[in-house]
Design an enzyme around this catalytic site. Structure first.
Site, PDB file in Angstrom:
ATOM      1  N   ASP A   1       4.012  14.882  14.476  1.00  0.00           N
ATOM      2  CA  ASP A   1       4.183  14.739  13.084  1.00  0.00           C
ATOM      3  C   ASP A   1       2.528  14.634  12.580  1.00  0.00           C
ATOM      4  O   ASP A   1       2.462  14.070  11.458  1.00  0.00           O
ATOM      5  CB  ASP A   1       5.011  13.602  12.714  1.00  0.00           C
ATOM      6  N   LYS A  53       2.431  -2.921   8.842  1.00  0.00           N
ATOM      7  CA  LYS A  53       3.658  -1.966   8.726  1.00  0.00           C
ATOM      8  C   LYS A  53       4.787  -3.039   8.891  1.00  0.00           C
ATOM      9  O   LYS A  53       5.078  -3.651  10.013  1.00  0.00           O
ATOM     10  CB  LYS A  53       3.643  -0.862   9.682  1.00  0.00           C
ATOM     11  N   LEU A  92       0.935  -1.213  -0.095  1.00  0.00           N
ATOM     12  CA  LEU A  92      -0.054   0.012  -0.197  1.00  0.00           C
ATOM     13  C   LEU A  92       0.864   1.324   0.114  1.00  0.00           C
ATOM     14  O   LEU A  92       0.312   2.304  -0.636  1.00  0.00           O
ATOM     15  CB  LEU A  92      -0.843   0.090   1.299  1.00  0.00           C
ATOM     16  N   PHE A 124      12.537   3.201   5.415  1.00  0.00           N
ATOM     17  CA  PHE A 124      12.917   1.874   5.964  1.00  0.00           C
ATOM     18  C   PHE A 124      11.673   1.049   6.514  1.00  0.00           C
ATOM     19  O   PHE A 124      11.945   0.040   6.984  1.00  0.00           O
ATOM     20  CB  PHE A 124      13.862   1.991   7.151  1.00  0.00           C
ATOM     21  N   SER A 125      10.850   1.226   5.630  1.00  0.00           N
ATOM     22  CA  SER A 125       9.281   0.431   6.002  1.00  0.00           C
ATOM     23  C   SER A 125       8.478   0.453   4.869  1.00  0.00           C
ATOM     24  O   SER A 125       8.605   1.293   3.786  1.00  0.00           O
ATOM     25  CB  SER A 125       8.710   1.113   7.386  1.00  0.00           C
ATOM     26  N   VAL A 147       3.958  -0.543   4.110  1.00  0.00           N
ATOM     27  CA  VAL A 147       2.804  -0.961   4.301  1.00  0.00           C
ATOM     28  C   VAL A 147       2.221  -2.013   3.441  1.00  0.00           C
ATOM     29  O   VAL A 147       1.980  -1.751   2.481  1.00  0.00           O
ATOM     30  CB  VAL A 147       2.019   0.146   4.865  1.00  0.00           C
ATOM     31  N   GLY A 185       8.083   3.439   2.517  1.00  0.00           N
ATOM     32  CA  GLY A 185       8.866   4.567   3.456  1.00  0.00           C
ATOM     33  C   GLY A 185      10.419   4.415   3.116  1.00  0.00           C
ATOM     34  O   GLY A 185      10.896   3.450   2.551  1.00  0.00           O
TER      35      GLY A 185
END
Length: 307
Positions: free
Chosen positions: A148, A56, A33, A38-39, A41, A36
């Protein structure tokens, strides 16, 4: 064997850590979906029920700060149970990977929804901002500072239903443990960041007092979001980021004719109260829920009370 622990202030809701084998047995990973630094989803399905969730997947291998970000997110998720905050179902740690299973919001990301609409009506802004105030008020009451808040970190639970807004992504959140736990980490997104956070990096050169910041940074970010919802553009915007940061530190923004000439004074007053440079004088989220702007639309459209 899964282990469970009950989070502070989370009532009887457990936070469950599961093994990698349990994760593989219980969830079927589907399409990606979002990606990022370092990640990523992924959508996933609970094998036993067919329910869709989001996972995640964080890889901490080549990013030293990732572990701290993951732990902050898990600390926040351990507490969060609110209608306007995305919630965690379980998590799994295995070597350098962490899998965080959360409820799947099926609607639009707020930034995409606004780009499509260009700008909202006051009523739409009131419904969305009211939901954000409620969610953030809950976070603050549970000693969580989000740090954030931005259009990219908000999503509707159901497509087209702006009453179902959810606050996402707790990677920069901080759960305060006591009076001695201070906030000094520089974080946030440029257009949304509060002046007192900028003062931590620009203070000495700009002659500003550098002190730990508070929950008030979230109220500032909500003020930016509200302005953007109504106008379709940001209150602080410049191709030169240093110039933009100087405007933020001074709190210098305006209400150009389009669209502000046709916007109510109550809306502009609330934005000004949130975008107040001095955090001690800035309106907090609990006060904002009682502001004339929110109360006006609460009475007209039956917005629910604080909680």
């Amino acid at each position: 064997m899964a282990s469970t622990s009950t989070a502070p202030d989370a009532g009887s809701y457990p936070t469950t850590q599961i093994t990698l084998q349990q994760f593989k047995d219980e969830y079927e990973l589907l399409e990606i979906l979002d990606r990022g630094t370092f990640s990523l989803v992924r959508k996933a399905m609970i094998r036993s029920t067919g329910e869709l969730v989001a996972v995640k997947v964080v890889d901490t291998t080549n990013f030293a700060a990732a572990e701290g970000i993951v732990q902050r997110e898990l600390d926040a998720f351990a507490v969060v149970r609110h209608a306007h905050c995305i919630d965690m179902r379980a998590y799994c740690r295995h070597l350098n990977h962490v899998y965080i299973i959360v409820s799947l919001a099926k609607g639009e990301v707020l930034v995409d929804w606004l780009q499509e609409k260009k700008q909202c009506t006051e009523m739409e802004a009131a419904i969305i901002i009211h939901a954000i105030f409620q969610g953030v008020s809950y976070l603050h009451s549970n000693k969580i500072v989000h740090r954030d808040l931005k259009l990219d970190n908000m999503m509707f639970d159901r497509p087209g239903d702006i009453t179902t807004l959810k606050i996402l992504d707790y990677g920069f959140s901080k759960v305060l443990q006591g009076a001695g736990d201070v906030l000094t980490t520089v974080c946030g997104s440029p257009q949304y960041v509060a002046p007192e956070i900028l003062a931590l990096t620009m203070g000495s050169s700009a002659g500003l007092q550098v002190i730990p910041y508070t929950y008030a940074v979230d109220a500032w970010s909500i003020g930016v979001i509200m302005y953007m919802l109504i106008a379709g553009y940001a209150p602080f915007e410049d191709d030169d980021e240093v110039v933009m940061f100087q405007d933020i530190i001074r709190g210098e923004f305006s209400f150009p004719s389009n669209p502000w000439d046709s916007v109510s004074q109550e809306a502009k007053d609330l934005i000004c109260a949130l975008l107040t440079v001095n955090p001690a004088r800035r309106m907090d989220v609990a006060q904002a829920l009682e502001s004339p702007f929110i109360k006006k639309y609460a009475s007209l459209y039956g917005l629910p009370g604080q909680g």
